[in-house]
Scaffold this motif. Sequence first.
Motif, short mmCIF file in Angstrom:
data_model
loop_
_atom_site.label_atom_id
_atom_site.label_comp_id
_atom_site.label_asym_id
_atom_site.label_seq_id
_atom_site.Cartn_x
_atom_site.Cartn_y
_atom_site.Cartn_z
N ALA A 1 1.03 -1.12 -0.17
CA ALA A 1 -0.25 -0.12 0.06
C ALA A 1 0.93 1.27 -0.09
O ALA A 1 0.07 2.41 -0.64
N PHE A 2 1.85 1.19 0.35
CA PHE A 2 2.61 2.87 0.66
C PHE A 2 3.33 2.81 -0.47
O PHE A 2 3.93 3.75 -0.99
N GLU A 3 3.67 1.85 -1.24
CA GLU A 3 4.35 2.39 -2.58
C GLU A 3 3.29 2.60 -3.36
O GLU A 3 3.34 3.63 -4.75
N GLY A 4 1.79 1.76 -3.25
CA GLY A 4 0.96 2.70 -4.46
C GLY A 4 0.53 4.19 -4.11
O GLY A 4 0.09 4.22 -5.36
N LEU A 5 1.16 4.77 -2.63
CA LEU A 5 1.00 5.81 -2.39
C LEU A 5 1.83 6.94 -2.81
O LEU A 5 1.41 7.74 -3.87
N ARG A 6 3.10 6.49 -3.19
CA ARG A 6 4.19 6.74 -4.05
C ARG A 6 3.87 7.05 -5.44
O ARG A 6 4.27 8.08 -5.53
N LEU A 7 3.38 5.97 -5.46
CA LEU A 7 2.77 5.75 -7.35
C LEU A 7 1.46 6.84 -7.74
O LEU A 7 2.14 7.23 -8.84
N MET A 8 0.90 7.20 -7.13
CA MET A 8 -0.56 8.25 -6.63
C MET A 8 0.53 9.18 -6.53
O MET A 8 -0.26 10.08 -7.74
N LEU B 1 7.49 9.65 -12.98
CA LEU B 1 7.26 8.40 -12.21
C LEU B 1 8.55 7.69 -12.55
O LEU B 1 9.71 7.72 -12.34
N PRO B 2 8.91 6.69 -11.30
CA PRO B 2 9.87 5.65 -10.80
C PRO B 2 10.35 5.39 -12.35
O PRO B 2 9.23 4.53 -13.03
N GLU B 3 11.94 4.70 -13.03
CA GLU B 3 12.12 3.65 -13.57
C GLU B 3 11.23 2.42 -13.96
O GLU B 3 11.28 1.47 -12.28
N LEU B 4 10.91 2.33 -14.65
CA LEU B 4 10.54 0.61 -14.92
C LEU B 4 12.07 -0.32 -14.65
O LEU B 4 13.41 0.18 -14.92
N ALA C 1 3.20 10.13 -7.43
CA ALA C 1 4.50 10.25 -9.30
C ALA C 1 3.83 10.48 -10.01
O ALA C 1 3.27 11.51 -11.03
N LEU C 2 1.85 9.91 -9.96
CA LEU C 2 1.21 9.15 -11.56
C LEU C 2 0.13 11.05 -10.99
O LEU C 2 0.56 12.03 -12.48
N ILE C 3 -0.31 11.10 -10.25
CA ILE C 3 -0.89 13.04 -10.19
C ILE C 3 0.30 14.09 -10.50
O ILE C 3 -0.67 15.05 -11.34
#
Length: 444
Positions: free
Chosen positions: A125-132, A147-150, A134-136
């Motif tokens: 869930a915490f990585e989900g927050l970081r991704l959210m 966004l974090p690199e693939l 970044a996306l926003i």
Amino acid sequence: MEKTDEAGKGTIVLATVRGDVHDIGKNLVDIILSNNGYNVVNLGIKQPVSAILEAADEHRADVIGMSGLLVKSTVIMKENLEELNARGLAATYPVILGGAALTRAYVEQDLHEIYQGEVRYARDAFEGLRLMDALIGVKRGVPGAKLPELRPRRVRAATVEIEDRPEEGHVRSDVATDNPIPAPPFWGTRVIKGIQLKEYASWLDEGALFKGQWGLKQARTGAGPTYEELVETEGRPRLRGLLDRLQTENLLEAAVVHGYFPCVSKDDDLIILDEQGNERTRFTFPRQRRGRRLCLADFFRPEESGETDVVGFQVVTVGSRIGEETARLFAADSYRDYLELHGLSVQLAEALAEYWHARVRAELGFAGEDPAGMEDMFALKYRGARFSLGYGACPDLEDRAKIAELLHPERIGVQLSEEFQLHPEQSTDAIVIHHPEAKYFNAR
């Protein structure tokens, strides 16, 4: 942890994909994102892609999040991404995927190659927050947002591997075929309802509850209380309070249906017989390709021996009320209570399964071989084993339909869905094997 008053940072539609009923991971994402200012539209379980996209359009979602626990769910996620491509929506909706069966390489390499928009893997869930975040940030042009690199798939150095392949024809493992066959107390099935908590509470694995479900652990820095101190000051007091509440509010409906059936094995098949010795149904299990080449069928007398063996099956449940209460707590934003009660309910179902397995060993006449200490019980140092469908030695969930046909678990309120999931969630099924050599193994 309660929701903040802040809202409007962005909107995400969350769903457990079609065919999957597991939602604890998705709900954790909901909790974390909601408490960090995001609008979360949580659609629940078994959601088809059409419902996900309708909600995304209605709520003007910035991001779509899909979750699932089953291996099958990873295929559904791929199909959903292809549907977004076909509808021309990939550029509109970046997607976050999560679930136990997923890997980062599968999402960020394989699925990224087919999806025409952005797709990322959230380990928790915490990585989900970081991704959210970044996306926003990228969508709104926040300076420095990216966004974090693939992450590229790790490719091991090429090696020459000689696979230990079975020789031509059927190969049976070295499992003994001369162990005594116990006499069951009855043939067929029996239903037991109204099992009291005190009967199976001692089988509750506190370590699995405190560490695995509740996340009690010592701080990484070494400062603060030890795990043992946390157990005494937080874990056990909270556990006692919850157990008292379960009894006071009558939230448990523990029940079991179990039975004994005559059987034989043939190659990789376990054949269940009727009272006249005719085939009633059969299970086909995978066999290891190397090592001992174990297969569950090997733990039963081969058909050619002329002897008839016995196999046990059981389905246990702690009922639907506790699931209804966890859903109410989640809807009321009582997140800590929700997480603790959900974790306890899962472990109580497991405790009931272990308790009943001990009852089966007693009925078959070898409970005297059980270890004295409960820690050894949790370490499975007793004779035989209880194999639940979906795991390494018996991975095919479709076999649940055969167990349901034998036991009729609807008599204790347990239903089997079209996706071969047990409802209520706090229920387990198992094949119970008496053979002394039966221990857990992976067949694939």
